[in-house]
Every structure is written in structure tokens, then in C-alpha cells.
Write a protein that holds these residues in place. Sequence first.
Motif, PDB file in Angstrom:
ATOM      1  N   GLY A 295      -4.240   9.668  -2.625  1.00  0.00           N
ATOM      2  CA  GLY A 295      -4.363   8.928  -3.884  1.00  0.00           C
ATOM      3  C   GLY A 295      -5.768   9.017  -4.437  1.00  0.00           C
ATOM      4  O   GLY A 295      -6.727   9.221  -3.686  1.00  0.00           O
ATOM      5  N   ILE A 296      -5.877   8.915  -5.764  1.00  0.00           N
ATOM      6  CA  ILE A 296      -7.181   8.821  -6.424  1.00  0.00           C
ATOM      7  C   ILE A 296      -7.043   7.710  -7.466  1.00  0.00           C
ATOM      8  O   ILE A 296      -6.021   7.647  -8.157  1.00  0.00           O
ATOM      9  CB  ILE A 296      -7.582  10.146  -7.115  1.00  0.00           C
ATOM     10  CG1 ILE A 296      -7.633  11.299  -6.097  1.00  0.00           C
ATOM     11  CG2 ILE A 296      -8.911  10.013  -7.843  1.00  0.00           C
ATOM     12  CD1 ILE A 296      -8.051  12.639  -6.683  1.00  0.00           C
ATOM     13  N   PHE A 297      -8.037   6.825  -7.537  1.00  0.00           N
ATOM     14  CA  PHE A 297      -7.949   5.800  -8.576  1.00  0.00           C
ATOM     15  C   PHE A 297      -9.335   5.400  -9.078  1.00  0.00           C
ATOM     16  O   PHE A 297     -10.330   5.545  -8.374  1.00  0.00           O
ATOM     17  CB  PHE A 297      -7.154   4.571  -8.101  1.00  0.00           C
ATOM     18  CG  PHE A 297      -7.685   3.926  -6.850  1.00  0.00           C
ATOM     19  CD1 PHE A 297      -8.657   2.936  -6.910  1.00  0.00           C
ATOM     20  CD2 PHE A 297      -7.203   4.301  -5.598  1.00  0.00           C
ATOM     21  CE1 PHE A 297      -9.140   2.334  -5.756  1.00  0.00           C
ATOM     22  CE2 PHE A 297      -7.685   3.703  -4.430  1.00  0.00           C
ATOM     23  CZ  PHE A 297      -8.659   2.718  -4.517  1.00  0.00           C
ATOM     24  N   GLY A 298      -9.366   4.926 -10.329  1.00  0.00           N
ATOM     25  CA  GLY A 298     -10.592   4.431 -10.937  1.00  0.00           C
ATOM     26  C   GLY A 298     -10.597   2.905 -10.874  1.00  0.00           C
ATOM     27  O   GLY A 298      -9.526   2.285 -10.781  1.00  0.00           O
ATOM     28  N   THR A 299     -11.801   2.312 -10.933  1.00  0.00           N
ATOM     29  CA  THR A 299     -11.901   0.847 -10.937  1.00  0.00           C
ATOM     30  C   THR A 299     -12.848   0.397 -12.045  1.00  0.00           C
ATOM     31  O   THR A 299     -13.893   1.000 -12.259  1.00  0.00           O
ATOM     32  CB  THR A 299     -12.458   0.323  -9.586  1.00  0.00           C
ATOM     33  OG1 THR A 299     -13.808   0.787  -9.427  1.00  0.00           O
ATOM     34  CG2 THR A 299     -11.635   0.772  -8.406  1.00  0.00           C
ATOM     35  N   GLY A 300     -12.473  -0.641 -12.759  1.00  0.00           N
ATOM     36  CA  GLY A 300     -13.338  -1.162 -13.823  1.00  0.00           C
ATOM     37  C   GLY A 300     -12.761  -2.444 -14.412  1.00  0.00           C
ATOM     38  O   GLY A 300     -11.575  -2.735 -14.218  1.00  0.00           O
ATOM     39  N   THR A 301     -13.590  -3.158 -15.131  1.00  0.00           N
ATOM     40  CA  THR A 301     -13.170  -4.438 -15.704  1.00  0.00           C
ATOM     41  C   THR A 301     -11.963  -4.297 -16.629  1.00  0.00           C
ATOM     42  O   THR A 301     -11.061  -5.123 -16.606  1.00  0.00           O
ATOM     43  CB  THR A 301     -14.363  -5.060 -16.475  1.00  0.00           C
ATOM     44  OG1 THR A 301     -15.358  -5.403 -15.516  1.00  0.00           O
ATOM     45  CG2 THR A 301     -13.980  -6.288 -17.258  1.00  0.00           C
ATOM     46  N   GLY A 323       2.300  12.310  -8.993  1.00  0.00           N
ATOM     47  CA  GLY A 323       2.094  11.669 -10.307  1.00  0.00           C
ATOM     48  C   GLY A 323       2.486  10.193 -10.314  1.00  0.00           C
ATOM     49  O   GLY A 323       2.589   9.573 -11.367  1.00  0.00           O
ATOM     50  N   GLU A 324       2.672   9.638  -9.121  1.00  0.00           N
ATOM     51  CA  GLU A 324       3.047   8.212  -9.009  1.00  0.00           C
ATOM     52  C   GLU A 324       1.822   7.405  -8.567  1.00  0.00           C
ATOM     53  O   GLU A 324       0.984   7.922  -7.833  1.00  0.00           O
ATOM     54  CB  GLU A 324       4.115   8.024  -7.918  1.00  0.00           C
ATOM     55  CG  GLU A 324       5.403   8.789  -8.142  1.00  0.00           C
ATOM     56  CD  GLU A 324       6.234   8.165  -9.242  1.00  0.00           C
ATOM     57  OE1 GLU A 324       6.116   6.940  -9.420  1.00  0.00           O
ATOM     58  OE2 GLU A 324       6.943   8.913  -9.936  1.00  0.00           O
ATOM     59  N   PRO A 325       1.724   6.126  -8.982  1.00  0.00           N
ATOM     60  CA  PRO A 325       0.621   5.312  -8.473  1.00  0.00           C
ATOM     61  C   PRO A 325       0.756   5.116  -6.963  1.00  0.00           C
ATOM     62  O   PRO A 325       1.865   4.897  -6.469  1.00  0.00           O
ATOM     63  CB  PRO A 325       0.780   3.970  -9.198  1.00  0.00           C
ATOM     64  CG  PRO A 325       2.112   3.986  -9.841  1.00  0.00           C
ATOM     65  CD  PRO A 325       2.613   5.392  -9.884  1.00  0.00           C
ATOM     66  N   GLY A 326      -0.348   5.229  -6.235  1.00  0.00           N
ATOM     67  CA  GLY A 326      -0.300   5.064  -4.781  1.00  0.00           C
ATOM     68  C   GLY A 326      -0.099   3.597  -4.410  1.00  0.00           C
ATOM     69  O   GLY A 326      -0.424   2.703  -5.194  1.00  0.00           O
ATOM     70  N   ALA A 329      -3.429   1.601  -4.440  1.00  0.00           N
ATOM     71  CA  ALA A 329      -3.892   1.269  -5.798  1.00  0.00           C
ATOM     72  C   ALA A 329      -3.094   0.070  -6.324  1.00  0.00           C
ATOM     73  O   ALA A 329      -3.658  -0.870  -6.898  1.00  0.00           O
ATOM     74  CB  ALA A 329      -3.728   2.474  -6.718  1.00  0.00           C
ATOM     75  N   LEU A 330      -1.801   0.076  -6.102  1.00  0.00           N
ATOM     76  CA  LEU A 330      -0.950  -1.026  -6.575  1.00  0.00           C
ATOM     77  C   LEU A 330      -1.296  -2.335  -5.867  1.00  0.00           C
ATOM     78  O   LEU A 330      -1.363  -3.394  -6.487  1.00  0.00           O
ATOM     79  CB  LEU A 330       0.529  -0.693  -6.332  1.00  0.00           C
ATOM     80  CG  LEU A 330       1.133   0.300  -7.328  1.00  0.00           C
ATOM     81  CD1 LEU A 330       2.503   0.776  -6.864  1.00  0.00           C
ATOM     82  CD2 LEU A 330       1.250  -0.324  -8.715  1.00  0.00           C
ATOM     83  N   LYS A 331      -1.554  -2.219  -4.560  1.00  0.00           N
ATOM     84  CA  LYS A 331      -1.884  -3.425  -3.781  1.00  0.00           C
ATOM     85  C   LYS A 331      -3.217  -4.030  -4.265  1.00  0.00           C
ATOM     86  O   LYS A 331      -3.343  -5.246  -4.404  1.00  0.00           O
ATOM     87  CB  LYS A 331      -1.963  -3.046  -2.293  1.00  0.00           C
ATOM     88  CG  LYS A 331      -2.095  -4.215  -1.368  1.00  0.00           C
ATOM     89  CD  LYS A 331      -2.002  -3.805   0.098  1.00  0.00           C
ATOM     90  CE  LYS A 331      -2.398  -4.996   0.974  1.00  0.00           C
ATOM     91  NZ  LYS A 331      -2.784  -4.622   2.319  1.00  0.00           N
TER      92      LYS A 331
END
Length: 362
Positions: A295-301, A323-326, A329-331
Amino acid sequence: MEKIKYQLKENAGKVILPENLGFGLVFTDHMFEMDYDIKNGWHNPVIKPVHNLSLHPATMFIHYGQSIFEGLKAFKTVDDDIVMFRADEHIKRLNKSAKRMCIPEVDPEFVLNVLKELITIDKDWIPTKEGESLYIRPFMFGSDPILGVKPASQYKLIILLSPVGAYYPEGFKPVKILAQNDYVRTVRKGMGECKAPANYAASLLAGEEARKRGYTQVLWMDAIEQKYIEEVGTMNIFVRFKDEVATPKLTGSILPGVTRKSVIKLLNDWGEKISERLISINEVIDEYNKGNVLGIFGTGTAAVISSVGWLTYKDIDMTINNGEPGDLALKLFDEITGIQYGRKEDIYNWLTYVVKQGAEVL
Ligand SMILES: Cc1ncc(COP(=O)(O)O)c(C=O)c1O
């Protein structure tokens, strides 16, 4: 510090919010404004109706960009409390950015109190539908009317409030990202770690070119070796490898995100192996080819967590987790938004209460 003066709008009327708020399009009735000069320091703090500024055309920041800002959010919780998420961290970063840009720092306790007062006055503007929030935009700029390149001697601090819509009105959707080394956003020892408008101006052309090619955002690479991943759009980035979650270490060109810090804390407490280290794009590609990028995800306000579904670098196209959210990331999204909206216990004391059980907290 002087007491805040109040010039409140007369006949403010009932607040009617548009169905689709979008981002940064709607402003509340009031703003905070304060001045700085060398003789008086920060003075003249006022909460007053939002109004146009009258500035001399030579106003320094317009020409030389001596300006910084912050972005944080307030929420109406499920218990009808009003809270800000990690306001102390955002104020700390405001002062760090100010220092880097030769702007005089502000008293953090005073600013926290101003935020509580301003939000309390405009509390009817806080939207309450799922995912909606009140975006808070403090900013500071050099205001002398002089065309010389030097630190200004006069400044303004202004705080605006803007009710904003849900980032994912149609559900948590992964985005398509273009890794970029035609342009760089910032460079180590430059201003990347402060929230300066110039960093955002530097990112626009690459963002536009990526959008024209069908990508949502740009993955920025380091400016010196052009191989280490740094940030994704205006978010910090995390890569979930098979045995480790990694995020680029803060080398000076990366904004130290408050959401990043929160995610690192949560992952640590959940027993994940989390590393802050250099991550090269080649490592991501090699591990992807071995099936080790989960998975790869970004974080921000703004988004809290944004899953990357597709990543392109030169002629290499990668599809992350089909192409699905991991699940991680969802947790994380569920945990952080749970705390923000009062659905989960705030065990880390990340919330600052503005209104608690119907009473103002000042
Ligand atoms: C360039 C950049 N990186 C990262 C972030 C994420 O920071 P935060 O989590 O504090 O919002 C932001 C947004 O503020 C940003 O503009």
C-alpha cells in the motif's frame, strides 16, 4: 499581551450553508486580525467582520513573498462538542515557519485562545454533515510599503474560518499519481519544511501538467539526487512494504505534517514496524516487482488519509493493491476521523475543546 477587541457584525442573521461546500469557497462572518511593528510588537488584536484588505501596491510580501500560513480544522462531534485537532502542533509549526521567514513569532497560548474565541463566535458556521468541518487558515505577512529586499518591519496575522465539505463525498477513493523529476518542489536547507506560499507556487506547473495527463497529484522527489521520494501533492507519504511501513525522514525539504506525526504514533502503538528513512523510487519499483508493496498513502489535514491506487514513474506504471484502498489506510482514516468527530476516545489528548457539553471552554 493586549486584550482582544471585538467588533462583531450587526444583524449577522441565520447561517445558511450551501449544499456543496467545496474547499475554501465559503467564509464565516468574522476574522481575527493583529498587527506587528518594531515599537509595539504584536498589538491591536481584533475580531471583526471579514473584510477586504487595503494594501499599498508596494506591500512587501506581494513582491518578495515574505509570508507563511497554517491549515487546521475544527469539528462538531457526535456529542455536539466543538473541537480542534492538534491545534497546539499547528501553532508550533506556524512559529517555526515564521522563524525561517524572519517573521516575528506569536505567543502560542494567546493564539490558541484567539482560535477558541473566534470559533465560538462563528460556531453556527461549523457544518455537521458526515466528513464536513471548519477549516482554519492563520497567515502572516510582511506589510511595509517598501520595494527593498529585506525583512519587513511591519506584519499582519490574520485568521480566517471556512466551512468545508467532505473530502470523500463518494467514499474513500484511491488516486492516480505521477512521480515527477522534471521539476522539484523544494530543496534541503530551503523552505520545504515551512508552510510558505512560495512552495505551493513552485508546485503548480508540475501539478497542472500531471492533471493534463490524467493524474490527480505529483509525487515529489528530492532536489539533490532526484531519487528519494518526499511528498505526494500537499501530503506526506507512507509506503507499506511487506515487513515495514516507511515514510521519508524529515531532511529539511519536507513539511513535518501533523497528520504524519499522528499516523506514526498510531502505527507504533498498533505494533507496526514504522521507519522514518530515505526511500528511493528505485526501491519502491524493485519491491513492487517482488510483490512487496502492499500500500501507499498520503497524509494531511484536508484528506486525513489518501490512498494511492496507481503510480507512474517514467514509463513504469504500477497498480497498488489492485487500485483498492489498503486495510491499513482505511484503519488509520477510521481512527483519526473517529477521534476528530468524537466517535472514538481521544486517548492522546489530540483535541482542544472549544465548546464542551454546551459550555464554552475559554
Ligand atoms: C506540502 C505539504 N505537505 C504535507 C502536508 C500535511 O501536513 P498536515 O498533516 O499538517 O496537514 C501539507 C498540508 O498541510 C502540505 O501542504
